[in-house]
Motif scaffolding. Structure first.
Motif: not given
Length: 214
Positions: A199-210
Motif C-alpha cells: 500500500p505504501h508504494c501505491v500511495r506514493a503514486q496516487r496522482s499518477r494512478l488517478a
C-alpha cells in the motif's frame, strides 16, 4: 515434428499416496521438458498441480529441479513456453514453504519484472508477467522476511502497470493472457492486488494512478 506429450498412467492420477504424489511431479517434469511441447501440456499440468499439490510433498532435489525448470521456461525464446512458465510459477509458489520460496523468489521475480517492462514482448506477456509478480509478492507477504525482501520489486512493478494503463496499445483489450482475461482487465486487477500487498508504494503514486484510470 512437434514433440509428443508423454501420457500419464491413469492409476497414478487416481492414487492419493505420498509416493504417488512424488511421482506426479516427476511426470510433470517430463511434460515440461521441451519448450515446444509445454503449451500443449499446460492445461492438464495446471489441473494436476491444483488438484494434487505435489510440490508440497516433493523431495528437495525434485522440487528444486521443478522450480529450476520453471525459471528456464520464463527465460525461453519460445513465447508459448514463457506464457506456460508464468502460469506454472504462480501455481507453484503457493505450494512452497518459506525456505523453498526464498530459494527461487529472486530468479522468478527478476525475470518476471524484466518481462513486464519489455514492450517488444507484447501486451499479453507484459500484463501476465506483472500479474504473476503481483501474486509472488502476495505469497511473500505470508512471511515477514520474504515480504521485506520482495518489496524492493514493488515500485518497478507498479511503474510497469501504470505504463501499461497509461499507454494501452490498440489491441490491448482484445489480447488475452493464459487465463483468458483481457490485458486491460488484468492490469487493473494486478494494480488493485498490489495496493493490498504494498500500500505504501501505491500511495506514493496516487496522482499518477488517478490519471491512468481516468
Amino acid at each position: 515434428a512437434a514433440t509428443r506429450v508423454q501420457p500419464r498412467p491413469k492409476n497414478l492420477l487416481a492414487s492419493p499416496g505420498l509416493t504417488t504424489m512424488v511421482l506426479i511431479l516427476e511426470f510433470l517434469l517430463a511434460d515440461v521438458a521441451q519448450d515446444d511441447a509445454v503449451a500443449a501440456a499446460l492445461p492438464a499440468t495446471l489441473r494436476l498441480l491444483r488438484r494434487r499439490r505435489p510440490v508440497e510433498v516433493a523431495s528437495t532435489p525434485v522440487r528444486s529441479r521443478w522450480c529450476g525448470r520453471l525459471t528456464e521456461l520464463l527465460r525461453s525464446d519460445c513465447a508459448s513456453a514463457r506464457h506456460a512458465g508464468i502460469a506454472l510459477v504462480v501455481e507453484t509458489a503457493t505450494q512452497l514453504d518459506e525456505a523453498a520460496f526464498a530459494a527461487h523468489r529472486e530468479p522468478w521475480a527478476v525475470t518476471l519484472l524484466s518481462l513486464s517492462t519489455q514492450r517488444s514482448g507484447g501486451d499479453a506477456i507484459r500484463s501476465a508477467s506483472a500479474a504473476a509478480l503481483t501474486e509472488l509478492l502476495a505469497v511473500a507477504s505470508r512471511w515477514p522476511v520474504q515480504r521485506r525482501d520482495a518489496a524492493v520489486h514493488a515500485p518497478r512493478l507498479l511503474g510497469a502497470l501504470l505504463s501499461m494503463a497509461e499507454r494501452p496499445s490498440a489491441s490491448a483489450t482484445a489480447d488475452a493472457d493464459v487465463g483468458g482475461c483481457s490485458v486491460e482487465a488484468e492490469v487493473v486487477t494486478s494494480t488493485l492486488k498490489l495496493a493490498r500487498v504494498a500500500p505504501h508504494c501505491v500511495r506514493a503514486q496516487r496522482s499518477r494512478l488517478a490519471s491512468a484510470v481516468t
